[in-house]
Structure formats: C-alpha cells, structure tokens
Design a protein around this motif. Structure first.
Motif, PDB file in Angstrom:
ATOM      1  N   HIS A  78       0.835  -1.197   0.000  1.00 59.59           N
ATOM      2  CA  HIS A  78       0.000   0.000   0.000  1.00 59.59           C
ATOM      3  C   HIS A  78       0.871   1.248   0.000  1.00 59.59           C
ATOM      4  O   HIS A  78       1.770   1.383   0.845  1.00 59.59           O
ATOM      5  N   LEU A  83      -3.281   6.820   1.267  1.00 61.78           N
ATOM      6  CA  LEU A  83      -4.266   6.317   2.214  1.00 61.78           C
ATOM      7  C   LEU A  83      -4.851   7.442   3.065  1.00 61.78           C
ATOM      8  O   LEU A  83      -4.134   8.349   3.485  1.00 61.78           O
ATOM      9  N   ARG A  87      -7.767   4.625   6.878  1.00 60.97           N
ATOM     10  CA  ARG A  87      -7.225   3.440   6.213  1.00 60.97           C
ATOM     11  C   ARG A  87      -5.785   3.176   6.660  1.00 60.97           C
ATOM     12  O   ARG A  87      -5.365   2.025   6.799  1.00 60.97           O
TER      13      ARG A  87
END
Length: 247
Positions: A78, A83, A87
């Motif tokens: 990620h 984000l 998150r």
C-alpha cells in the motif's frame, strides 16, 4: 493475487523519501535526504548510525507514523501517501507490529489482555488460551493475569514482543527494543525478533547496539539523513568501523 505474486511484493519500501520538520519560529529542517530502501518479506534489516543521523525518523516514516515530506513509502503493498488517515490506521493495526524501548503496554490491562488487544481491535476472535500460548512462547508462562507494573522491564518488553508477533504481521518495526534491558533479556528479545522472519515477517530494527544490528540479514548505515553504506551479513566490527567513521 497469487502466493508467488504476494511473496514478490516487498514488505516495505521507500523511494526518494525526504522528511523535514518545522514550527512557527523556525524554517523547515530536513532530516532525511532522499532515502531509497527495500525490505523483503522474511528479511531482517538493521538501521544504525550516529545519534542524530535520522534513524528513528526513517523508522517512523516507514511505519506510517510520520508522513514523508516527499517520496513514496509502500507498506504491505500500500502506498502510504494515498491512504486516508482511517485506512492508514487500519493498515498499521492489521499488518504491522511495533516494539519500542518504552514497551507501550496499557497499565490497566493484564499481560494477556495487552497481547490480545490488537487482535480484538481487528475483530479477531481470540481466547485466553491464545494469550497463554503467546506468552509461553516468550518465556512468560503463568503471567497472563499480571499487570505491567508487577513485571520487570525485561518481562514487559517480552509482553510487547508477544503482542507485536501475535498475528504474524507483514512487518515488525523495533526502535531500540533492548536499550533498557539487561544482557539476558536483550538477547531473548532479539532472538524472538530474529525468529519472526522464519514465519515470513520482515523486521526493521533501529539500534545503537552493534551486536544486535549484526544479527540482521542486512544493515543500513545512516549519516546525516543519507544512506552511506549497506552491508549484507554484517559483523559488529564492520559496523563499528563504519559508524565511528561517520561520527
């Protein structure tokens, strides 16, 4: 994504990471100056360098505790910069373990409750037997109901390690985890972190202890916010020469 593809994704990586700090009374001071670093799954990497070289700042950026000023940090596949705060919090909760010198145990919770807390926050079904097994794995049989204040520093750090490793996270970040421990307790904690790589977790360790750093598969030497050396299978002697030369 298949298992082979998943295995090929780094546990954590930084590309061109810069980090600066500022306040209302002074302009921004840049601490990290373009860091490129990749840590593979199942790899232990130590970060060493003189005081003020940016070690803890780099760890905080890699773990998503501090945002990079520029550059990209990827954690468990990620891009942290993409984000939302919620998150990012879930990613750290679900995929990351933390072990810090200050232990960060919750005083009102027992050792067993501290170990199970992140799993419970994830909604995972856990039992007191799970806590018992996790604490037994770090040599704390029978301490499930003990409050942190009744435990020694070494015992508290082992509870913190049990908590960090409980769910076999993608990455364990450890910032000076043995700094306040005696030799025996420190050796135990380092052995547990080293063993975590056998189950596929990556471990990123910041330490002033060059013997501890030498347990890693690879060591990164920072100086003035820049990576000056990377050593594969380092020895404490090699690291001492590089760190003292950088001081």
């Amino acid at each position: 994504m298949g298992s082979d593809a998943t295995a090929s994704v780094p546990a954590v990586s930084a590309v061109g990471v810069r980090k600066g700090f500022s306040n209302s009374r002074m302009p921004e001071t840049e601490v990290l100056h373009g860091i490129d670093l990749t840590v593979a799954r199942g790899e232990m990497v130590s970060i060493v360098g003189p005081s003020g070289s940016g070690k803890s700042t780099l760890l905080a950026c890699l773990a998503g505790l501090e945002p990079a000023s520029t550059g990209t940090v990827t954690l468990a596949g990620h891009d942290l910069g993409r984000l939302s705060p919620s998150r990012l919090t879930r990613l750290r909760r679900d995929r990351v373990g933390f072990v810090f010198q200050s232990y960060n145990l919750i005083p009102a919770l027992t050792a067993g409750e501290n170990v199970l807390l992140p799993a419970r926050l994830r909604g995972q079904k856990v039992t007191t037997d799970d806590a018992r097994r996790a604490l037994a794995a770090v040599g704390l049989e029978g301490k499930e109901t003990a409050l942190p204040a009744t435990l020694s520093g070494g015992q508290q750090q082992r509870v913190a390690v049990a908590r960090a490793l409980f769910a076999a996270p993608d990455v364990v970040f450890a910032d000076e985890p043995t700094g306040a421990l005696d030799g025996k307790s420190g050796t135990t904690v380092l052995g547990l972190l080293r063993a975590a790589t056998d189950t596929g977790s990556a471990v990123v360790l910041v330490t002033h202890d060059l013997d501890a750093a030498a347990l890693a598969d690879r060591a990164v030497v920072l100086r003035d916010g820049v990576i000056h050396h990377e050593l594969v299978r380092p020895t404490a002697g090699d690291l001492f020469d590089l760190v003292t030369a950088a001081a």
